[in-house]
Design a protein around this motif. Structure first.
Motif, PDB file in Angstrom:
ATOM      1  N   PRO B  63     -25.949   9.853   8.689  1.00 42.24           N
ATOM      2  CA  PRO B  63     -26.556   9.959  10.018  1.00 42.24           C
ATOM      3  C   PRO B  63     -25.555   9.889  11.164  1.00 42.24           C
ATOM      4  O   PRO B  63     -25.816  10.418  12.245  1.00 42.24           O
ATOM      5  CB  PRO B  63     -27.540   8.785  10.075  1.00 42.24           C
ATOM      6  N   PHE B  64     -24.401   9.248  10.921  1.00 40.04           N
ATOM      7  CA  PHE B  64     -23.392   9.192  11.975  1.00 40.04           C
ATOM      8  C   PHE B  64     -22.675  10.544  12.117  1.00 40.04           C
ATOM      9  O   PHE B  64     -22.326  10.948  13.221  1.00 40.04           O
ATOM     10  CB  PHE B  64     -22.394   8.042  11.740  1.00 40.04           C
ATOM     11  N   ARG B 134     -14.479   6.623   5.293  1.00 40.54           N
ATOM     12  CA  ARG B 134     -15.821   6.817   5.847  1.00 40.54           C
ATOM     13  C   ARG B 134     -15.951   8.184   6.500  1.00 40.54           C
ATOM     14  O   ARG B 134     -14.966   8.885   6.721  1.00 40.54           O
ATOM     15  CB  ARG B 134     -16.135   5.707   6.844  1.00 40.54           C
ATOM     16  N   ILE B 189     -18.628   2.744  13.466  1.00 35.20           N
ATOM     17  CA  ILE B 189     -19.487   2.624  12.290  1.00 35.20           C
ATOM     18  C   ILE B 189     -19.563   3.987  11.615  1.00 35.20           C
ATOM     19  O   ILE B 189     -19.625   5.012  12.280  1.00 35.20           O
ATOM     20  CB  ILE B 189     -20.888   2.117  12.698  1.00 35.20           C
ATOM     21  N   GLY B 190     -19.524   3.988  10.308  1.00 37.21           N
ATOM     22  CA  GLY B 190     -19.624   5.241   9.572  1.00 37.21           C
ATOM     23  C   GLY B 190     -20.078   4.985   8.156  1.00 37.21           C
ATOM     24  O   GLY B 190     -20.119   3.837   7.703  1.00 37.21           O
ATOM     25  N   CYS B 191     -20.430   6.076   7.470  1.00 36.23           N
ATOM     26  CA  CYS B 191     -20.901   5.944   6.086  1.00 36.23           C
ATOM     27  C   CYS B 191     -19.702   5.913   5.154  1.00 36.23           C
ATOM     28  O   CYS B 191     -18.684   6.561   5.420  1.00 36.23           O
ATOM     29  CB  CYS B 191     -21.754   7.143   5.721  1.00 36.23           C
ATOM     30  N   SER B 192     -19.850   5.216   4.051  1.00 31.66           N
ATOM     31  CA  SER B 192     -18.758   5.187   3.084  1.00 31.66           C
ATOM     32  C   SER B 192     -18.659   6.543   2.395  1.00 31.66           C
ATOM     33  O   SER B 192     -19.682   7.188   2.150  1.00 31.66           O
ATOM     34  CB  SER B 192     -19.003   4.091   2.043  1.00 31.66           C
TER      35      SER B 192
END
Lengths: 133, 198
Positions: B63-64, B134, B189-192
């Motif tokens: 989503p980021f 990320r 913030i981010g996804c792995s």
């Protein structure tokens, strides 16, 4: 957050940053609850902090409810960068991340990415051992 | 004495993050082939630009990434025209995230109007070599292949109108205009990255 953790004087505190959109978060989530059940009486506290947006609160609540979470949990309110720095300056912002604090409230581990029950349990046992010395 | 104690105490914190390329480090040498959404096989070396190169670790599902994607594509298209080579790399294992399959990448490429390659890192080794963890995560190299910027896009993923610091745009602009980058390392913030097993 660290102030809250320090004020509760737990032997070990585990802070898990998760989100409803995060696949590995959902995968590891039951392990954190299991670990908390197994170690709560030994002085271990679990802080679940959702990094979801505030407008996703209903999804967050549903997820927590579905997993039977009946204790206080948290949701990010700050801007992303403020949130990262408040958790810990060393954290890159990757989700999921687990931060572990010792009995003095100091950060001892920042585990970025998905973790297993065993990984967390080993660290909990190590930090508990320090208290009993 | 106080400083020594603090330094010793900080050693006790264990951070389980992989080693990422540091500012000033050179463009990594890897012979791995990268399949672009147009089916062409590219190498990391062939993607290197004469004036500089922007590598963005991206994906379809995070989503980021979705929140930043229009800004990423606009910046990428804009700076590619100014002579900076741009590439988006998807290192996610589609077996873990079905949305990150090759066909979905092709669809996203068309929908968003990418004018730069969007490639598959079929072993996730490109991400491992860069130390990317990320999505989205940007690495900007100068004409000599030295890393000059590493980090995020800007300071507000979800509210584009409230962005105050356009970190990546500032770095790109500084590279093109031969000026100093204000902040060479940023985080967000981010996804792995869902790495493929070794």
């Amino acid at each position: 957050m660290q102030g809250r953790i320090q004020s509760l004087h737990a032997k070990v505190s585990i802070l898990n940053i998760w989100a409803t959109w995060c696949i590995p978060c959902k995968k590891e989530f039951p392990d954190f609850l299991k670990l908390y059940r197994n170690f709560q009486e030994k002085g271990v506290l679990l802080f679940l902090v959702s990094a979801d947006l505030e407008n996703e609160l209903s999804q967050v609540k549903k997820f927590l409810q579905d997993h039977g979470v009946n204790f206080e949990t948290y949701i990010k309110k700050q801007k992303d960068l403020e949130f990262i720095n408040e958790i810990d300056q060393k954290w890159s912002g990757l989700i999921p991340t687990t931060v572990m604090y010792d009995h003095t409230g100091k950060v001892r581990y920042i585990l970025e990415g998905e973790v297993t029950y065993k990984q967390i349990e080993d660290k909990v046992l190590e930090l508990l051992k320090e208290v009993s010395k | 004495m106080k400083m020594t104690r603090l330094a010793l105490m900080s050693l006790l914190i264990f951070v389980s993050i992989s080693y990422a390329l540091q500012i000033g480090e050179s463009w990594p040498k890897l012979s791995q082939k990268l399949k672009n959404v147009d089916e062409q096989e590219l190498t990391l070396e062939s993607l290197k630009g004469k004036k500089g190169t922007l590598v963005i670790f991206s994906c379809n599902a995070c989503p980021f990434v979705k929140a930043w994607e229009d800004r990423i594509v606009t910046l990428g298209n804009q700076y590619q025209e100014k002579g900076i080579a741009v590439v988006a790399v998807n290192s996610n294992d589609p077996q873990q995230v079905s949305e990150d399959g090759f066909d979905q990448m092709k669809t996203r490429y068309k929908e968003k109007g990418f004018k730069f390659p969007y490639v598959v890192d079929a072993t996730s080794d490109i991400a491992r070599t860069f130390g990317a963890t990320r999505t989205p995560e940007a690495f900007l190299f100068d004409a000599q292949g030295k890393l000059i910027y590493h980090g995020t896009i800007d300071d507000n993923a979800h509210e584009p109108k409230k962005v105050e610091k356009r970190f990546l745009e500032q770095a790109l602009s500084a590279l093109v205009e031969n000026k100093k980058i204000e902040q060479a390392e940023t985080k967000a913030i981010g996804c792995s990255i869902k790495f493929r097993a070794k």
